[in-house]
Design a protein around this motif. Structure first.
Motif, short mmCIF file in Angstrom:
data_model
loop_
_atom_site.label_atom_id
_atom_site.label_comp_id
_atom_site.label_asym_id
_atom_site.label_seq_id
_atom_site.Cartn_x
_atom_site.Cartn_y
_atom_site.Cartn_z
N VAL A 122 6.97 4.26 -2.73
CA VAL A 122 6.03 4.36 -1.61
C VAL A 122 5.57 5.81 -1.54
CG1 VAL A 122 5.75 4.20 0.91
CG2 VAL A 122 7.10 2.48 -0.32
N SER A 123 4.30 6.00 -1.34
CA SER A 123 3.74 7.35 -1.24
C SER A 123 4.44 8.12 -0.12
CB SER A 123 2.24 7.26 -0.94
OG SER A 123 1.75 8.53 -0.58
N PRO A 124 4.87 9.36 -0.38
CA PRO A 124 5.52 10.15 0.67
C PRO A 124 4.68 10.28 1.93
CG PRO A 124 5.81 11.22 -1.45
CD PRO A 124 4.85 10.07 -1.67
N LYS A 125 3.36 10.32 1.78
CA LYS A 125 2.46 10.44 2.93
C LYS A 125 2.39 9.16 3.77
CE LYS A 125 -0.51 12.99 -0.14
NZ LYS A 125 -0.07 12.29 -1.32
N ASN A 126 2.91 8.05 3.23
CA ASN A 126 2.77 6.77 3.89
C ASN A 126 4.11 6.11 4.20
OD1 ASN A 126 0.20 6.93 1.81
ND2 ASN A 126 -0.30 6.22 3.85
N ARG A 127 5.17 6.88 4.25
CA ARG A 127 6.48 6.31 4.56
C ARG A 127 6.62 6.08 6.05
NH1 ARG A 127 9.57 10.08 0.25
NH2 ARG A 127 8.84 8.96 -1.59
N GLY A 128 7.50 5.17 6.41
CA GLY A 128 7.74 4.88 7.81
C GLY A 128 6.90 3.74 8.35
N ALA A 129 6.10 3.11 7.49
CA ALA A 129 5.24 2.01 7.92
C ALA A 129 5.68 0.68 7.31
CB ALA A 129 3.79 2.31 7.54
N ALA A 130 6.91 0.63 6.79
CA ALA A 130 7.50 -0.58 6.20
C ALA A 130 6.78 -1.04 4.93
CB ALA A 130 7.57 -1.71 7.21
N TYR A 131 6.06 -0.12 4.26
CA TYR A 131 5.39 -0.51 3.02
C TYR A 131 6.39 -0.82 1.91
CZ TYR A 131 1.11 1.18 5.26
OH TYR A 131 0.06 1.38 6.12
N GLY A 132 7.54 -0.17 1.93
CA GLY A 132 8.57 -0.46 0.94
C GLY A 132 9.05 -1.90 1.05
N GLN A 133 9.34 -2.35 2.26
CA GLN A 133 9.75 -3.74 2.46
C GLN A 133 8.63 -4.69 2.08
OE1 GLN A 133 10.13 -1.28 4.68
NE2 GLN A 133 12.19 -1.33 5.52
N LYS A 134 7.40 -4.34 2.45
CA LYS A 134 6.26 -5.23 2.16
C LYS A 134 6.03 -5.37 0.67
CE LYS A 134 4.04 -4.33 6.57
NZ LYS A 134 3.00 -3.62 7.31
N ILE A 135 6.09 -4.27 -0.08
CA ILE A 135 5.84 -4.35 -1.52
C ILE A 135 6.99 -5.06 -2.21
CG2 ILE A 135 6.81 -2.12 -2.32
CD1 ILE A 135 3.36 -3.47 -3.36
N MET A 136 8.23 -4.85 -1.72
CA MET A 136 9.36 -5.57 -2.31
C MET A 136 9.29 -7.06 -1.99
SD MET A 136 11.37 -4.14 -4.40
CE MET A 136 12.74 -5.29 -4.37
N ASN A 137 8.93 -7.41 -0.76
CA ASN A 137 8.80 -8.84 -0.43
C ASN A 137 7.71 -9.49 -1.26
OD1 ASN A 137 10.89 -9.31 1.46
ND2 ASN A 137 9.71 -8.28 3.04
N ALA A 138 6.61 -8.79 -1.51
CA ALA A 138 5.56 -9.33 -2.37
C ALA A 138 6.06 -9.51 -3.80
CB ALA A 138 4.33 -8.43 -2.34
N SER A 139 6.88 -8.58 -4.26
CA SER A 139 7.44 -8.66 -5.62
C SER A 139 8.44 -9.80 -5.73
CB SER A 139 8.09 -7.32 -5.99
OG SER A 139 7.15 -6.27 -5.90
N ILE A 140 9.27 -9.95 -4.72
CA ILE A 140 10.24 -11.06 -4.69
C ILE A 140 9.49 -12.39 -4.64
CG2 ILE A 140 12.01 -12.18 -3.27
CD1 ILE A 140 12.88 -9.23 -2.48
N ASP A 141 8.47 -12.47 -3.80
CA ASP A 141 7.66 -13.69 -3.71
C ASP A 141 7.01 -14.02 -5.05
OD1 ASP A 141 8.34 -14.03 -1.05
OD2 ASP A 141 6.44 -13.24 -0.28
N TYR A 142 6.53 -13.01 -5.74
CA TYR A 142 5.94 -13.24 -7.06
C TYR A 142 6.99 -13.89 -7.98
CZ TYR A 142 4.06 -12.60 -11.69
OH TYR A 142 3.63 -12.84 -12.97
N CYS A 143 8.20 -13.35 -7.97
CA CYS A 143 9.27 -13.90 -8.82
C CYS A 143 9.59 -15.34 -8.42
CB CYS A 143 10.52 -13.03 -8.73
SG CYS A 143 10.33 -11.40 -9.51
N LYS A 144 9.69 -15.60 -7.13
CA LYS A 144 9.94 -16.97 -6.66
C LYS A 144 8.84 -17.91 -7.12
CE LYS A 144 12.32 -16.03 -2.30
NZ LYS A 144 12.17 -16.11 -0.84
N ASN A 145 7.58 -17.50 -6.96
CA ASN A 145 6.44 -18.33 -7.33
C ASN A 145 6.36 -18.60 -8.82
OD1 ASN A 145 5.67 -18.52 -4.64
ND2 ASN A 145 4.24 -16.80 -4.78
N GLN A 146 6.92 -17.71 -9.61
CA GLN A 146 6.97 -17.91 -11.06
C GLN A 146 8.14 -18.80 -11.47
OE1 GLN A 146 4.57 -16.75 -13.30
NE2 GLN A 146 3.58 -16.41 -11.32
N GLY A 147 9.01 -19.12 -10.51
CA GLY A 147 10.16 -19.97 -10.80
C GLY A 147 11.36 -19.22 -11.36
#
Length: 146
Positions: A79-104
């Motif tokens: 996550v960009s240092p200028k943009n920390r504290g806005a839960a972007y880390g959780q959001k990008i990880m959840n999107a990555s996990i969802d991608y893996c789930k959707n791929q089976g």
């Protein structure tokens, strides 16, 4: 945050430059770690990129089973240092996990920096095995099963 899934060939030069610049800013400069970020694996990875107002704020790369580990894996979580504290880390990880789930993919393995243990556990990952040094930074293997 808008999340986009890209193959390496989908990046234009400006987008690729922004990803590599962010990874270098955090993994090389901020973490004071001299290592080869451009490791020849980006071409096989699926890239999960997060934008706010057309500005790159978060990124991961995902590997299919067998392309990095035996299992699917997520890495270069940043996550960009200028943009920390806005839960972007959780959001990008959840999107990555969802991608893996959707791929089976039934299982994800990561090589996590130890100081982020709580972050990954909050996402459902479990620490496995002994801690080890990777590029001079303490890491541990962690897994997530669906």
């Amino acid at each position: 945050m808008d999340v986009i899934v890209k193959y390496f060939s989908d990046f234009n030069t400006q987008q690729l430059y922004e990803v590599l610049q962010l990874r270098s800013e955090v993994f090389v400069v901020e973490q004071d770690c001299v290592y080869q970020d451009m490791d020849g694996k980006d071409q096989k990875a699926i890239h999960i990129v997060g934008y706010v107002n057309d500005k790159l704020v978060a990124y991961t790369r995902v590997f299919q089973p067998g392309d990095y580990f035996k299992q699917a894996s997520i890495g270069r979580v940043v996550v960009s240092p200028k943009n920390r504290g806005a839960a972007y880390g959780q959001k990008i990880m959840n999107a990555s996990i969802d991608y893996c789930k959707n791929q089976g993919f039934p299982f994800i393995k990561i090589s996590a920096q130890c100081y982020l243990d709580r972050f990954y556990k909050d996402l459902g990952f479990i620490a496995t095995g002994e801690k080890y040094l990777e590029d001079g930074i303490p890491h541990q293997a962690m897994t997530l099963e669906f």
